[in-house]
Design a protein around this motif. Structure first.
Motif, PDB file in Angstrom:
ATOM      1  N   ARG A   5      11.913  -4.602   0.971  1.00 50.39           N
ATOM      2  CA  ARG A   5      11.907  -4.226  -0.454  1.00 50.39           C
ATOM      3  C   ARG A   5      11.937  -2.700  -0.590  1.00 50.39           C
ATOM      4  O   ARG A   5      11.051  -2.012  -0.108  1.00 50.39           O
ATOM      5  CB  ARG A   5      10.665  -4.808  -1.128  1.00 50.39           C
ATOM      6  CG  ARG A   5      10.705  -6.354  -1.192  1.00 50.39           C
ATOM      7  CD  ARG A   5       9.337  -6.951  -1.437  1.00 50.39           C
ATOM      8  NE  ARG A   5       8.782  -6.576  -2.728  1.00 50.39           N
ATOM      9  CZ  ARG A   5       9.008  -7.228  -3.875  1.00 50.39           C
ATOM     10  NH1 ARG A   5       9.780  -8.290  -3.880  1.00 50.39           N
ATOM     11  NH2 ARG A   5       8.458  -6.811  -4.981  1.00 50.39           N
ATOM     12  N   LEU A   6      12.974  -2.225  -1.270  1.00 51.59           N
ATOM     13  CA  LEU A   6      13.263  -0.780  -1.346  1.00 51.59           C
ATOM     14  C   LEU A   6      13.109  -0.247  -2.770  1.00 51.59           C
ATOM     15  O   LEU A   6      13.528  -0.889  -3.727  1.00 51.59           O
ATOM     16  CB  LEU A   6      14.722  -0.561  -0.881  1.00 51.59           C
ATOM     17  CG  LEU A   6      15.400   0.767  -1.178  1.00 51.59           C
ATOM     18  CD1 LEU A   6      14.931   1.847  -0.182  1.00 51.59           C
ATOM     19  CD2 LEU A   6      16.932   0.642  -1.085  1.00 51.59           C
ATOM     20  N   ILE A  35       9.497   0.110   1.642  1.00 53.36           N
ATOM     21  CA  ILE A  35       9.928   1.501   1.894  1.00 53.36           C
ATOM     22  C   ILE A  35      10.333   2.156   0.575  1.00 53.36           C
ATOM     23  O   ILE A  35      10.931   1.504  -0.280  1.00 53.36           O
ATOM     24  CB  ILE A  35      11.112   1.523   2.915  1.00 53.36           C
ATOM     25  CG1 ILE A  35      11.403   2.937   3.431  1.00 53.36           C
ATOM     26  CG2 ILE A  35      12.385   0.895   2.369  1.00 53.36           C
ATOM     27  CD1 ILE A  35      10.588   3.353   4.598  1.00 53.36           C
ATOM     28  N   VAL A  36       9.971   3.438   0.442  1.00 56.07           N
ATOM     29  CA  VAL A  36      10.395   4.219  -0.726  1.00 56.07           C
ATOM     30  C   VAL A  36      11.283   5.356  -0.219  1.00 56.07           C
ATOM     31  O   VAL A  36      10.858   6.147   0.625  1.00 56.07           O
ATOM     32  CB  VAL A  36       9.178   4.798  -1.491  1.00 56.07           C
ATOM     33  CG1 VAL A  36       9.652   5.665  -2.654  1.00 56.07           C
ATOM     34  CG2 VAL A  36       8.278   3.683  -1.991  1.00 56.07           C
ATOM     35  N   ALA A  37      12.504   5.390  -0.725  1.00 53.42           N
ATOM     36  CA  ALA A  37      13.408   6.501  -0.371  1.00 53.42           C
ATOM     37  C   ALA A  37      13.174   7.636  -1.350  1.00 53.42           C
ATOM     38  O   ALA A  37      13.204   7.419  -2.565  1.00 53.42           O
ATOM     39  CB  ALA A  37      14.859   6.025  -0.425  1.00 53.42           C
ATOM     40  N   ILE A  38      12.927   8.835  -0.819  1.00 51.25           N
ATOM     41  CA  ILE A  38      12.753  10.002  -1.692  1.00 51.25           C
ATOM     42  C   ILE A  38      13.996  10.864  -1.578  1.00 51.25           C
ATOM     43  O   ILE A  38      14.253  11.477  -0.535  1.00 51.25           O
ATOM     44  CB  ILE A  38      11.480  10.778  -1.321  1.00 51.25           C
ATOM     45  CG1 ILE A  38      10.290   9.857  -1.564  1.00 51.25           C
ATOM     46  CG2 ILE A  38      11.370  12.078  -2.123  1.00 51.25           C
ATOM     47  CD1 ILE A  38       8.963  10.490  -1.449  1.00 51.25           C
ATOM     48  N   LEU A  81       7.848   5.930   3.939  1.00 52.94           N
ATOM     49  CA  LEU A  81       8.911   6.704   3.291  1.00 52.94           C
ATOM     50  C   LEU A  81      10.163   6.888   4.135  1.00 52.94           C
ATOM     51  O   LEU A  81      10.079   7.094   5.352  1.00 52.94           O
ATOM     52  CB  LEU A  81       8.402   8.116   2.963  1.00 52.94           C
ATOM     53  CG  LEU A  81       7.159   8.257   2.098  1.00 52.94           C
ATOM     54  CD1 LEU A  81       6.857   9.732   1.865  1.00 52.94           C
ATOM     55  CD2 LEU A  81       7.348   7.535   0.771  1.00 52.94           C
ATOM     56  N   LEU A  82      11.282   6.847   3.439  1.00 48.53           N
ATOM     57  CA  LEU A  82      12.537   7.371   3.968  1.00 48.53           C
ATOM     58  C   LEU A  82      12.730   8.669   3.198  1.00 48.53           C
ATOM     59  O   LEU A  82      12.989   8.643   1.983  1.00 48.53           O
ATOM     60  CB  LEU A  82      13.689   6.392   3.680  1.00 48.53           C
ATOM     61  CG  LEU A  82      15.075   6.860   4.127  1.00 48.53           C
ATOM     62  CD1 LEU A  82      15.161   6.895   5.652  1.00 48.53           C
ATOM     63  CD2 LEU A  82      16.173   5.937   3.582  1.00 48.53           C
ATOM     64  N   ARG A 113       0.928   6.308   7.697  1.00 45.41           N
ATOM     65  CA  ARG A 113       2.163   5.844   7.088  1.00 45.41           C
ATOM     66  C   ARG A 113       3.361   6.369   7.869  1.00 45.41           C
ATOM     67  O   ARG A 113       3.320   7.474   8.413  1.00 45.41           O
ATOM     68  CB  ARG A 113       2.307   6.327   5.629  1.00 45.41           C
ATOM     69  CG  ARG A 113       1.245   5.939   4.657  1.00 45.41           C
ATOM     70  CD  ARG A 113       1.133   4.503   4.214  1.00 45.41           C
ATOM     71  NE  ARG A 113       1.801   3.452   4.894  1.00 45.41           N
ATOM     72  CZ  ARG A 113       1.205   2.278   5.211  1.00 45.41           C
ATOM     73  NH1 ARG A 113      -0.034   2.044   4.917  1.00 45.41           N
ATOM     74  NH2 ARG A 113       1.895   1.339   5.802  1.00 45.41           N
ATOM     75  N   LYS A 114       4.422   5.583   7.867  1.00 42.57           N
ATOM     76  CA  LYS A 114       5.685   5.989   8.497  1.00 42.57           C
ATOM     77  C   LYS A 114       6.435   6.914   7.561  1.00 42.57           C
ATOM     78  O   LYS A 114       6.544   6.618   6.361  1.00 42.57           O
ATOM     79  CB  LYS A 114       6.601   4.769   8.632  1.00 42.57           C
ATOM     80  CG  LYS A 114       6.406   3.943   9.843  1.00 42.57           C
ATOM     81  CD  LYS A 114       7.582   2.955   9.936  1.00 42.57           C
ATOM     82  CE  LYS A 114       7.287   1.999  11.029  1.00 42.57           C
ATOM     83  NZ  LYS A 114       6.846   0.707  10.740  1.00 42.57           N
ATOM     84  N   VAL A 115       6.944   8.014   8.110  1.00 42.90           N
ATOM     85  CA  VAL A 115       7.892   8.827   7.333  1.00 42.90           C
ATOM     86  C   VAL A 115       9.108   9.053   8.235  1.00 42.90           C
ATOM     87  O   VAL A 115       8.989   9.639   9.312  1.00 42.90           O
ATOM     88  CB  VAL A 115       7.295  10.184   6.908  1.00 42.90           C
ATOM     89  CG1 VAL A 115       8.333  10.994   6.143  1.00 42.90           C
ATOM     90  CG2 VAL A 115       6.045   9.988   6.052  1.00 42.90           C
TER      91      VAL A 115
END
Ligand SMILES: NC(=O)c1ccc[n+]([C@@H]2O[C@H](COP(=O)([O-])OP(=O)(O)OC[C@H]3O[C@@H](n4cnc5c(N)ncnc54)[C@H](O)[C@@H]3O)[C@@H](O)[C@H]2O)c1
Length: 409
Positions: A5-6, A70-73, A94-95, A119-121
């Motif tokens: 889920r993005l 994941i949240v793309a910034i 985060l991406l 958290r993963k970045v």
């Protein structure tokens, strides 16, 4: 593998690449939410991408507490710190678009929060995933080049792309976005660091904004291309560039993209400005030399002055030399004993996105990573911070006339 889920914060050029990937590969990602302070971008997300959750303010997005993988910034450089820190504090992985942030302190702050909240970045160093650099890495790891002694790389931005992004566009001001050695060349520094696979100890850098300045404006030129009497003879004529390279017009177009629409939306905008009379201050050419552990050296030449956009690389090893040009998918090994070996590069699998397959394979690997499958290509924050420190040090050196700058992790 599970569908992930993005959400995307900043649904502009890059955000649409990530949202578009989810649309193209719905078995991998579900595009749940878009955040953008431009209502037109939100309408696009709703109508063209079927996104249900739309927010004009990222605080409302966070308050909604959506269940996301994941949240793309992909907002502009100067907003990355604020958006990344808030999302990390909220518990999202985060991406994160490059550059991580626009100062050493902000990069380290994001790193600190990612560690604190576990958290993963993943930083969007797309080149790592392109079949070209993937093959270069494979060749180095095979040992055929022997030990790497020095790398000589260049980033040829293309006269039209440079004038669009770095004279007229969002990355023209060091203070408002970031110096070009970070904004553009963090990709190249990351690749050089990744290929050498050893810490960089120091950098020196020289370069300047020499050409795109008021004193070089031809006599009789106007403030804006639209009404300039010299436009037919000028290589940087905005009307010609934006109708030839239409992807660049996406930065200012409000509606359709016929020639007439481009001329209308372009007129008297920043993108119509004479390239000699803008408020740009980032360098138009810069050479950076690097010293890595073990006496390995590297150089990177960045230039606005090329007909096309291309990156080339030469790797000099103790047993062979490697020469390549990414955009031509050209790669050759020249062993000191034996014949030249031409290496085919196949990008046919990369059916989506740009960067010679980099966008496609990055999203593909992100999906695997989120399903617990590790990849050595993924650019995690801690390693990416290292190449960003190289960029900050290079800019310090450049502003200081080329002084040696030691890299401290
Ligand atoms: N990885 C790469 O190769 C690559 C390539 C190009 C750009 N980038 C980076 O990606 C980022 C985005 O670049 P772009 O070309 O997509 O720019 P863009 O201007 O097209 O997109 C940015 C979007 O963010 C939105 N936005 C701005 N402020 C906001 C806010 N406070 N809240 C929510 N939305 C906001 C804008 O409306 C816009 O839609 C930049 O940091 C850029 O350096 C990376």
């Amino acid at each position: 593998m599970k569908r992930k889920r993005l959400a995307v914060i900043g649904f502009g050029g890059r955000g649409q690449i990530y949202g578009g990937y989810a649309k193209e590969f719905p078995d991998q990602f579900e595009f749940i939410a878009a955040v953008d302070n431009d209502i037109l971008k939100l309408e696009k997300a709703k109508l063209d991408y079927g996104v249900k959750h739309l927010f004009s303010d990222y605080n409302d997005f966070l308050k909604a507490g959506l269940d996301l993988d994941i949240v793309a910034i992909s907002t502009q450089d100067a907003s990355h710190r604020e958006h990344a820190v808030a999302c990390l504090q909220h518990g999202y992985d985060l991406l994160l678009e490059k550059p991580i942030a626009t100062s050493v302190e902000d990069c380290l702050e994001i790193l600190k929060y990612s560690q604190q909240f576990n958290r993963k970045v993943i930083v969007c160093h797309v080149l790592r995933y392109s079949p070209f650099y993937d093959k270069v890495k494979e060749i180095i790891d095979s040992g055929i080049l022997g030990e790497i002694m020095t790398i000589n790389a260049s980033e040829n931005i293309g006269y039209y792309h440079y004038s669009h992004s770095y004279v007229r566009g969002p990355w023209r001001s060091s203070a408002k976005s970031s110096p070009i050695i970070l904004a553009k060349c963090c990709h190249d520094l990351d690749i050089i660091r990744y290929l050498i696979n050893k810490p960089c100890l120091s950098v020196n850098s020289l370069g300047d904004l020499t050409y795109f300045k008021k004193e070089n404006a031809p006599e009789g030129s106007s403030e804006y291309c639209s009404d300039c009497a010299l436009k037919d003879s000028c290589a940087f004529n905005a009307q010609r560039l934006y109708t030839k390279y239409r992807w660049m017009a996406g930065y200012f177009l409000k509606g359709n993209n016929s020639d007439a629409d481009i001329f209308k939306d372009l007129k008297y905008s920043n993108y119509d400005r004479c390239v000699y009379k803008s408020d740009n201050d980032v360098a138009d050419h810069q050479v950076t030399i690097m010293n890595f552990e073990g006496g390995i050296t590297a150089s990177l030449t960045m230039s606005a002055f090329s007909k096309e956009i291309y990156r080339d690389i030469k790797i000099h090893g103790t047993k062979a030399e490697l020469v390549g040009i990414m955009e031509d998918n050209f790669l050759e090994i020249r062993p000191y004993q034996g014949e030249v070996i031409n290496i085919p590069i196949d990008i046919s699998e990369a059916v989506y996105g740009g960067h010679n397959g980099g966008d496609y394979f990055m999203m593909n690997e992100l999906h695997k990573e989120l399903n617990g499958i590790k990849s050595s290509r993924i650019s995690y924050l801690d390693v990416s911070v290292e190449s960003h420190l190289m960029a900050f040090a290079a800019e310090k050196s450049r502003l200081d006339g080329g002084s040696i700058q030691f890299i401290k992790m």
